[in-house]
Design a protein around this motif. Sequence first.
Motif, short mmCIF file in Angstrom:
data_model
loop_
_atom_site.label_atom_id
_atom_site.label_comp_id
_atom_site.label_asym_id
_atom_site.label_seq_id
_atom_site.Cartn_x
_atom_site.Cartn_y
_atom_site.Cartn_z
N LYS A 2 0.85 -1.19 0.00
CA LYS A 2 0.00 0.00 0.00
C LYS A 2 0.89 1.25 0.00
O LYS A 2 1.73 1.42 0.85
CB LYS A 2 -0.85 -0.01 1.26
CG LYS A 2 -1.78 1.16 1.38
CD LYS A 2 -2.74 0.94 2.55
CE LYS A 2 -3.78 2.03 2.59
NZ LYS A 2 -3.28 3.28 3.15
N LYS A 7 -1.98 9.88 6.26
CA LYS A 7 -1.79 10.37 7.64
C LYS A 7 -0.49 11.14 7.74
O LYS A 7 0.51 10.76 7.13
CB LYS A 7 -1.73 9.19 8.61
CG LYS A 7 -3.02 8.41 8.68
CD LYS A 7 -2.92 7.27 9.69
CE LYS A 7 -4.24 6.52 9.75
NZ LYS A 7 -4.19 5.39 10.68
N ASP A 125 -0.74 0.38 10.74
CA ASP A 125 0.12 -0.33 9.79
C ASP A 125 0.15 0.37 8.43
O ASP A 125 0.06 -0.28 7.40
CB ASP A 125 -0.37 -1.78 9.66
CG ASP A 125 0.69 -2.65 9.01
OD1 ASP A 125 1.88 -2.30 9.11
OD2 ASP A 125 0.32 -3.66 8.38
N GLU A 126 0.22 1.68 8.43
CA GLU A 126 0.20 2.43 7.16
C GLU A 126 1.44 3.30 7.05
O GLU A 126 1.93 3.79 8.06
CB GLU A 126 -1.00 3.39 7.15
CG GLU A 126 -2.32 2.72 7.05
CD GLU A 126 -3.43 3.77 7.01
OE1 GLU A 126 -3.20 4.84 6.42
OE2 GLU A 126 -4.49 3.51 7.59
N SER A 212 7.72 4.16 6.26
CA SER A 212 6.95 2.92 6.37
C SER A 212 6.77 2.62 7.86
O SER A 212 7.62 2.98 8.69
CB SER A 212 7.64 1.78 5.61
OG SER A 212 8.83 1.45 6.25
#
Length: 297
Positions: A2, A7, A125-126, A212
């Motif tokens: 992804k 954010k 987890d982004e 990440s």
Amino acid sequence: MKHKVTKAVFPVAGMGTRFLPATKSVPKEIMTLVDRPLIQYAIDEARAAGITEFIFVTSRGKSALEDYFDHAPELEASLRAKGKTALLDTLQATNMDSGAIAYVRQHQALGLGHAVWCARHLIGDEPFAVLLPDDVIAAEKPCLQQMVEAYSETGGSMVAAMEVAPEKASAYGVLDVHPAIRSVLPVRGMVEKPAPGTAPSNLAVIGRYILSPDVMRHLDTIDPGAGGEIQLTDAIAAQISQTNNVYGYRFDGQRFDCGSKAGFLQATVAFGLARPDLRDELGDYLTDMVALRQAAE
Ligand code: G1P
């Protein structure tokens, strides 16, 4: 994988001691560049890059920041009643949708890395961006937007980078890179505030990051680094050794160090001169000042 970045973390917990006494009761991020507080420049840049969730890492004494992004019903009603639509539009940019902005506290000043780590539960987890509001960047295409575009090709983690004079390198995080005239540079290593004469290059990290989420794991385990603080640079360096997927991004634009008084004043002049409503008057004044100074020499 992804790649979309929605954010952003804004570390705003610092005490701003370099601007005392102004920062005794006013958060540094509320200090005004022309007519907008510093933080507004960072928020606008994040919005332009597609950020929709804004996470502020704050500390005691920063409630003025929360108020700034809230609606101001009395003020808005009074402007509406007077037909001041241009001012109402200006206020619009300071309003955040409910739920778009979140505040977490950093209870102890343990460093930039620790501040970012305080946002870990909101990040999940982004991949996410980090913007340091002290670094104000004037650019045709906003810096973070440039990075988001480059990042959609690379993934991994990416830090904004800029050449600095060798004697200034020890004030920054510095990149170890193959010298190349490209905007995207694979990073081999990073060092926070290298001792004079030991910097691996003159490419300094500037306060824009796309990270990440595994950086949080590294922040959890790394030891304090430069200045005895948990350093974001060290956690990104740990990512390099694990994934070899970290990039420096040489952005187009002019960066102002608004964490220093001289930088703040330079930014004030530059942004003032860029404003059609101020350009002529300010420009004439500066020309007169320079002439007076030369006459006095
Ligand atoms: C922070 C970072 C540093 C980076 C700098 C950019 O340092 O730790 O790696 O180069 O921002 O402004 P600070 O200025 O908070 O000491």
